[in-house]
Design an enzyme around this catalytic site. Structure first.
Site, PDB file in Angstrom:
ATOM      1  N   GLY A  10      26.061  19.504-114.910  1.00  0.00           N
ATOM      2  CA  GLY A  10      25.250  20.275-115.862  1.00  0.00           C
ATOM      3  C   GLY A  10      24.088  19.504-116.449  1.00  0.00           C
ATOM      4  N   PHE A  13      19.051  18.936-112.967  1.00  0.00           N
ATOM      5  CA  PHE A  13      17.882  19.838-113.011  1.00  0.00           C
ATOM      6  C   PHE A  13      18.284  21.307-113.258  1.00  0.00           C
ATOM      7  CE2 PHE A  13      15.164  22.144-109.640  1.00  0.00           C
ATOM      8  CZ  PHE A  13      14.270  22.628-110.581  1.00  0.00           C
ATOM      9  N   ALA A  82      27.665  19.979-109.481  1.00  0.00           N
ATOM     10  CA  ALA A  82      27.637  18.533-109.199  1.00  0.00           C
ATOM     11  C   ALA A  82      27.646  18.293-107.694  1.00  0.00           C
ATOM     12  CB  ALA A  82      28.836  17.846-109.835  1.00  0.00           C
ATOM     13  N   TYR A 189      24.755  16.561 -95.248  1.00  0.00           N
ATOM     14  CA  TYR A 189      24.667  17.290 -96.524  1.00  0.00           C
ATOM     15  C   TYR A 189      25.052  18.751 -96.311  1.00  0.00           C
ATOM     16  CZ  TYR A 189      22.439  19.927-100.317  1.00  0.00           C
ATOM     17  OH  TYR A 189      22.194  20.810-101.340  1.00  0.00           O
TER      18      TYR A 189
HETATM   19  N1  LIG Z   1      17.465  21.685-106.148  1.00  0.00           N
HETATM   20  C1  LIG Z   1      17.507  22.311-104.969  1.00  0.00           C
HETATM   21  O1  LIG Z   1      16.486  22.535-104.314  1.00  0.00           O
HETATM   22  C2  LIG Z   1      18.819  22.809-104.424  1.00  0.00           C
HETATM   23  C3  LIG Z   1      18.806  23.568-103.248  1.00  0.00           C
HETATM   24  C4  LIG Z   1      20.008  24.008-102.715  1.00  0.00           C
HETATM   25  C5  LIG Z   1      21.196  23.708-103.361  1.00  0.00           C
HETATM   26  N2  LIG Z   1      21.175  22.961-104.504  1.00  0.00           N
HETATM   27  C6  LIG Z   1      22.460  22.630-105.127  1.00  0.00           C
HETATM   28  O2  LIG Z   1      22.382  22.854-106.533  1.00  0.00           O
HETATM   29  C7  LIG Z   1      23.198  21.902-107.211  1.00  0.00           C
HETATM   30  C8  LIG Z   1      22.451  21.252-108.334  1.00  0.00           C
HETATM   31  O3  LIG Z   1      21.274  20.678-107.835  1.00  0.00           O
HETATM   32  P1  LIG Z   1      20.169  20.031-108.781  1.00  0.00           P
HETATM   33  O4  LIG Z   1      18.869  20.253-108.107  1.00  0.00           O
HETATM   34  O5  LIG Z   1      20.357  20.435-110.185  1.00  0.00           O
HETATM   35  O6  LIG Z   1      20.542  18.494-108.582  1.00  0.00           O
HETATM   36  P2  LIG Z   1      20.461  17.265-109.589  1.00  0.00           P
HETATM   37  O7  LIG Z   1      20.582  16.076-108.732  1.00  0.00           O
HETATM   38  O8  LIG Z   1      19.308  17.378-110.534  1.00  0.00           O
HETATM   39  O9  LIG Z   1      21.793  17.436-110.450  1.00  0.00           O
HETATM   40  C9  LIG Z   1      23.060  17.126-109.978  1.00  0.00           C
HETATM   41  C10 LIG Z   1      23.874  16.612-111.134  1.00  0.00           C
HETATM   42  O10 LIG Z   1      25.162  16.280-110.628  1.00  0.00           O
HETATM   43  C11 LIG Z   1      25.542  15.039-111.178  1.00  0.00           C
HETATM   44  N3  LIG Z   1      26.461  14.373-110.271  1.00  0.00           N
HETATM   45  C12 LIG Z   1      26.167  13.797-109.061  1.00  0.00           C
HETATM   46  N4  LIG Z   1      27.268  13.249-108.542  1.00  0.00           N
HETATM   47  C13 LIG Z   1      28.276  13.502-109.415  1.00  0.00           C
HETATM   48  C14 LIG Z   1      29.659  13.183-109.436  1.00  0.00           C
HETATM   49  N5  LIG Z   1      30.222  12.471-108.451  1.00  0.00           N
HETATM   50  N6  LIG Z   1      30.407  13.605-110.495  1.00  0.00           N
HETATM   51  C15 LIG Z   1      29.843  14.294-111.519  1.00  0.00           C
HETATM   52  N7  LIG Z   1      28.534  14.597-111.563  1.00  0.00           N
HETATM   53  C16 LIG Z   1      27.762  14.218-110.518  1.00  0.00           C
HETATM   54  C17 LIG Z   1      24.265  14.261-111.354  1.00  0.00           C
HETATM   55  O11 LIG Z   1      24.385  13.219-112.338  1.00  0.00           O
HETATM   56  C18 LIG Z   1      23.298  15.353-111.773  1.00  0.00           C
HETATM   57  O12 LIG Z   1      23.211  15.470-113.170  1.00  0.00           O
HETATM   58  C19 LIG Z   1      23.730  20.951-106.142  1.00  0.00           C
HETATM   59  O13 LIG Z   1      25.034  21.384-105.799  1.00  0.00           O
HETATM   60  C20 LIG Z   1      22.816  21.168-104.960  1.00  0.00           C
HETATM   61  O14 LIG Z   1      23.482  20.927-103.731  1.00  0.00           O
HETATM   62  C21 LIG Z   1      20.022  22.502-105.051  1.00  0.00           C
END
Ligand SMILES: NC(=O)c1ccc[n+]([C@@H]2O[C@H](COP(=O)([O-])OP(=O)(O)OC[C@H]3O[C@@H](n4cnc5c(N)ncnc54)[C@H](O)[C@@H]3O)[C@@H](O)[C@H]2O)c1
Length: 378
Positions: A10, A13, A82, A189
């Site tokens: 949470g 982003f 996450a 991934y």
């Molecule tokens: N941003 C994109 O373009 C996109 C596209 C497709 C899917 N997603 C999915 O959306 C989700 C969130 O993406 P985002 O862009 O907010 O990413 P982000 O990297 O900004 O946020 C991910 C968060 O997860 C936390 N995290 C990472 N590893 C962890 C762990 N082992 N335990 C607990 N927390 C952990 C990080 O500290 C971070 O705050 C992800 O599942 C990603 O696969 C994102």
């Protein structure tokens, strides 16, 4: 009674945009996040918003059972964000991606299943369009839907960028990818995101929990990580634009993505959590429009008030797809969500926010070098 939602990841982003909407909707929020240094930097900053009265923050890891045990206590719903998110990096940090993304999700259900009682009624997963690999195409003669496989290193070396029909070799016509289209992950991934979907679908069905798996396209917007060189093309470009460096376009720059603003994505996540009837399905979340990387690079540069300075490098990465954009009819019919933020507006908002942030180091070359050392990039 106030409902409590656990949002894993949470602090990231998407979470940072979703959580204010959950609070405004009357939810209590618990966050489980490790504050991964790759995403948040060595010293996490800009996280004051997590101190809101409606938020309980647990610094913990989805790979640790005891952290899940604490996080899952007395929650009504879970939004599982996450994850490790870098496509290129996943091709050599394989066990780490599997641990966090697949095993982390498995642990969630393992812990839930072993609790004496729980009151979770819905799980919403942020899945990814990457699970489709190359998107869907139509054969120009037969009209059949065709799913070309991943492009080989040899094809890429010969600059055969566009996928062709595997049987006849003819050029194909790109169409919007539907949820029923073929799943064929082309990166580690993507494989872990699909593993998450299977775990959520089967785990929820066996425990009688409603679910939704949102297959997000390329999400962009304010507060996306500017530190992570392994993912986020617009972050990478924005650092280069601010430094007046050339924007390197991989392949021929005509590869395309479906860029969707985080505002629209969080509307979809909120709807998936709150619609009366749990969707119990996968749902594409995108703008429904394919935009070439060249076009987005140029538009972003203009949003910073500068003149585009792009260079086609012919570089490529193994595991990258050529095109993919979403058919969003299920998003509209099941969740009642239609994306509202145009690319031009979204890029303006993104550029304005980036300009208020410290100028990050340009780490793209470091990330590319790691790929080259492993023969994953030319
Ligand atoms: N941003 C994109 O373009 C996109 C596209 C497709 C899917 N997603 C999915 O959306 C989700 C969130 O993406 P985002 O862009 O907010 O990413 P982000 O990297 O900004 O946020 C991910 C968060 O997860 C936390 N995290 C990472 N590893 C962890 C762990 N082992 N335990 C607990 N927390 C952990 C990080 O500290 C971070 O705050 C992800 O599942 C990603 O696969 C994102």
């Amino acid at each position: 009674m106030t409902k409590t939602v656990l949002v894993t990841g949470g602090a990231g982003f998407i979470g940072s945009h979703l959580i204010p909407k959950l609070l405004a909707d009357g939810f209590q929020v618990r966050v489980l996040d490790s504050l991964s240094p790759q995403i948040h930097g060595a010293v996490a900053r800009n996280l004051e918003w997590l101190e809101d009265d409606g938020i309980e923050f647990i610094r913990g890891d989805v790979t640790r059972r005891t952290d899940w045990e604490r996080a899952l206590l007395d929650v009504d719903a879970i939004v599982h964000l996450a994850a490790e998110t870098g496509t290129g990096q996943s091709m050599y940090e394989i066990a780490r991606y599997n641990d966090v993304n697949s095993q982390g999700t498995a642990l969630m259900f393992d812990v839930l299943g072993k609790m004496n009682t729980h009151r979770v009624t819905r799980v919403v997963l942020s899945s990814s369009r990457s699970i489709y690999g190359e998107g869907a195409y139509v054969h120009p003669v037969s009209g059949a839907r065709v799913y070309p496989g991943a492009r080989s290193a040899e094809q890429l070396r010969q600059e055969q960028w566009e996928p062709v029909c595997p049987q006849t070799g003819v050029a194909l016509q790109l169409v919007a990818t539907q949820e029923s289209d073929l799943i064929q992950p082309a990166s580690i991934y993507a494989a872990t995101k699909y593993a998450q979907e299977d775990l959520v679908r089967i785990g929820c069905q066996s425990m009688g929990i409603g679910f939704a798996m949102l297959r997000l396209q390329n999400v962009y917007g304010e507060r996306q990580s500017l530190n992570n060189p392994y993912t986020g093309i617009l972050s990478i470009f924005s650092t280069k634009i601010r430094r007046d460096s050339e924007l390197p376009l991989f392949e021929d720059g005509k590869e395309s993505r479906d860029f969707v603003h985080v505002e629209d994505v969080t509307d979809a996540l909120l709807a998936a959590l709150t619609v009366a009837q749990a969707p119990d399905a996968a749902i594409n979340v995108g703008s429904g429009v394919a935009t070439s990387v060249r076009a987005v690079a140029e538009e972003l540069t203009r949003a910073f008030g500068k003149s585009p300075n792009v260079v086609v490098t012919g570089q490529f990465r193994i595991g990258d797809i050529r095109h993919n954009y979403a058919d969003i009819s299920r998003l509209q019919s099941l969740l009642g969500v239609t994306p509202k933020v145009s690319l031009a507006d979204g890029l303006q908002r993104f550029a304005a926010w980036v300009s208020s942030q410290p100028l990050p180091e340009d780490q793209l070359e470091k990330a590319n070098q790691e790929l080259r050392e492993r023969k994953l990039m030319n």
